[in-house]
Write an enzyme that holds these catalytic residues in place. Structure first.
Site, mmCIF file in Angstrom:
data_model
loop_
_atom_site.group_PDB
_atom_site.id
_atom_site.type_symbol
_atom_site.label_atom_id
_atom_site.label_comp_id
_atom_site.label_asym_id
_atom_site.label_seq_id
_atom_site.Cartn_x
_atom_site.Cartn_y
_atom_site.Cartn_z
ATOM 1 N N THR A 49 6.123 12.743 -9.249
ATOM 2 C CA THR A 49 4.712 12.559 -9.966
ATOM 3 C C THR A 49 4.091 14.116 -9.951
ATOM 4 O O THR A 49 4.642 15.040 -9.405
ATOM 5 C CB THR A 49 3.899 11.521 -9.186
ATOM 6 O OG1 THR A 49 3.516 12.024 -7.838
ATOM 7 C CG2 THR A 49 4.933 10.466 -8.778
ATOM 8 N N CYS A 50 2.685 13.852 -10.491
ATOM 9 C CA CYS A 50 2.005 15.189 -10.373
ATOM 10 C C CYS A 50 1.644 15.440 -9.245
ATOM 11 O O CYS A 50 1.367 16.750 -8.839
ATOM 12 C CB CYS A 50 0.821 14.921 -11.318
ATOM 13 S SG CYS A 50 -0.354 13.730 -10.634
ATOM 14 N N ARG A 52 3.666 14.622 -6.008
ATOM 15 C CA ARG A 52 4.550 14.726 -5.188
ATOM 16 C C ARG A 52 6.123 14.609 -5.761
ATOM 17 O O ARG A 52 6.067 14.143 -6.949
ATOM 18 C CB ARG A 52 4.321 13.651 -4.329
ATOM 19 C CG ARG A 52 4.951 12.096 -5.095
ATOM 20 C CD ARG A 52 4.922 11.064 -3.675
ATOM 21 N NE ARG A 52 3.579 11.074 -3.293
ATOM 22 C CZ ARG A 52 3.188 10.982 -1.808
ATOM 23 N NH1 ARG A 52 4.062 11.502 -1.438
ATOM 24 N NH2 ARG A 52 1.899 11.035 -1.874
ATOM 25 N N HIS A 97 7.378 5.982 5.816
ATOM 26 C CA HIS A 97 6.834 6.926 4.916
ATOM 27 C C HIS A 97 6.805 6.372 3.396
ATOM 28 O O HIS A 97 5.811 6.505 2.829
ATOM 29 C CB HIS A 97 7.448 8.286 5.063
ATOM 30 C CG HIS A 97 7.057 9.145 3.845
ATOM 31 N ND1 HIS A 97 5.686 9.871 3.850
ATOM 32 C CD2 HIS A 97 7.637 9.585 2.696
ATOM 33 C CE1 HIS A 97 5.675 10.601 2.526
ATOM 34 N NE2 HIS A 97 6.696 10.412 2.032
ATOM 35 N N GLU A 112 -4.723 4.188 -4.389
ATOM 36 C CA GLU A 112 -4.357 4.287 -5.995
ATOM 37 C C GLU A 112 -3.340 3.461 -6.051
ATOM 38 O O GLU A 112 -2.174 3.371 -5.499
ATOM 39 C CB GLU A 112 -4.470 5.549 -6.362
ATOM 40 C CG GLU A 112 -3.109 6.359 -6.162
ATOM 41 C CD GLU A 112 -2.178 6.535 -6.856
ATOM 42 O OE1 GLU A 112 -2.226 5.596 -8.007
ATOM 43 O OE2 GLU A 112 -0.941 6.942 -6.516
#
Length: 423
Positions: A49-50, A52, A97, A112
């Site tokens: 993603t942006c 990670r 995690h 989010e």
């Protein structure tokens, strides 16, 4: 077999590094197979993603070096450079995690919801390309169940905040009245859709959506009574835009310094507020050098986001408790499954011994031997054969001082330990 979660994110790596390590959808099939082969992985899934890039693996390897070397080689970076900004979690910590990521507790914007859908896509892609097996598959399913419980049982998703919301909040700090502003949105994905909704709620009524394909731009713009254009039409639209927010999957910048400079001249230097949410970036960093341009990246949104995070901290504590229980439960189930092979082998051996002794007893009965004597020998023979190997191993363990094996046998068979006498 060990579970591993290895990656970089907005906490450990700059946007420059994150954009270099990002994977686009077209690369996933090749990347998954290369990762599995190069790092000798049994199973692997990739989340990109942006904010990670993470690899979830089932592996026999004791270290992460092979995986870092592959990741660096794939993206033209050294393994040492990645090592300095990466993290690795093993087994129960890896499960914990992954559940925190899915629940939005490890996101730039606390709680989010978009990340759960992105994780589900990563699961589907790895499953489609045959790099997902039983172990990772179970972890994904448990992760999704825990994330759903977090959303249901806590207030983590109330008053939704996101990078899109933060971008619009920042615009409200710069423009006194957003209803008089025109917005140009570059891209037509989920993030831009969220941006458009937040802009409309804030009073913006004039929205233009620019996208590589016109059909998707038309669909999105239609929801907000906006205008749809192609990326090639951006220079003309830029002249009218007061707010520009970009989020595409392009590997190269879409908006350069020259185009923005030309638009400013035609605007007679009326300022433009810009937010580049994309990784890799859609707007050249040099655009920020221009007067009358206020350019922000995802990293610049931290202050706005941190203020919103404070409203979710108590819910996050409740979510952490749910995740802790979920991770423990997953590994309890995993350990139970690990016993299945041993139990199957034990039962098979016992049944083989039973069948041998029963066959011998039946032959003796056929030969006219006294039934009572046959039954006595059958019982004695079964007892001796079933206890023969355990007896040998317990004596050996006792001689070597391995009392834990004797204690395990006492627990397994519910035996009373040796009585202690007063001296």
């Amino acid at each position: 077999m060990a579970l591993l979660a290895l990656g970089i994110n907005h906490k450990t790596a700059s946007v420059e590094v994150r954009e270099r390590v990002a994977f686009v959808p077209e690369q996933m099939a090749e990347a998954l197979e290369q990762a599995r082969r190069s790092a000798s992985l049994k199973e692997v899934a990739i989340l990109s993603t942006c904010n990670r890039t993470e690899l979830y693996c089932s592996t026999d390897l004791a270290g992460t070096r092979a995986l870092l070397e592959w990741l660096g080689s794939y993206h033209g970076l050294s393994a040492d450079a990645l090592q300095s900004c990466s993290y690795a979690y093993w087994d129960e910590e890896a499960a914990r995690h992954m559940m925190r990521v899915a629940s939005g507790l490890d996101s730039l914007v606390l709680g989010e919801p978009q990340i759960l859908g992105q994780l589900k896509s990563a699961h589907a892609v790895s499953q489609q390309h045959g790099t997902l097996g039983a172990e990772l598959g179970r972890l994904f399913q448990q992760t999704f169940a825990v994330a759903k419980q977090v959303r249901t049982d806590t207030a983590i998703g109330e008053n939704p905040v996101s990078v899109a919301y933060a971008a619009v909040s920042l615009a409200q700090h710069i423009f006194a009245d957003l209803s008089r502003s025109r917005a140009l949105l570059i891209g037509a994905g989920e993030t831009i859709e969220l941006v458009a909704r937040h802009l409309v709620n804030a009073g913006v009524s004039q929205i233009t959506v620019a996208n590589r394909t016109l059909n998707r731009a038309v669909d999105l713009a239609g929801e907000f009574n906006g205008e749809a254009i192609l990326l090639g039409d951006i220079p003309e639209a830029l002249v009218k835009a007061d707010i520009v927010i970009a989020s595409t999957a392009s590997q190269l910048p879409i908006l350069g310094k020259g185009a923005v400079e030309a638009a400013l001249k035609k605007r007679k230097h009326r300022p433009i507020f810009m937010v580049d949410i994309a990784v890799p970036r859609d707007i050249e960093p040099q655009v920020a050098e221009l007067d009358d341009i206020y350019l922000y990246t995802v990293d610049d949104l931290r202050e706005v986001i941190e203020e919103n995070q404070r409203n979710r901290e108590s819910a996050a504590q409740e979510a952490e408790a749910i995740i802790e229980t979920g991770a423990h439960e997953f590994f309890r189930q995993l350990r139970s499954l690990a016993a299945v092979d041993t139990l199957t082998a034990l039962r098979g051996q016992a049944e083989q011994t039973r069948d041998q002794e029963l066959e011998r007893a039946l032959r003796q009965l056929d030969n006219g031997k006294d039934p009572a004597q046959v039954l006595t020998q059958l019982a004695r023979g079964l007892t001796n054969k079933l206890l023969h190997q355990p007896t040998i191993q317990m004596r050996k363990a006792s001689a070597e001082g391995r009392s834990e094996l004797l204690q395990a046998v006492q627990e397994l068979y519910q035996l009373a330990g040796p009585e202690k006498t007063d001296s």
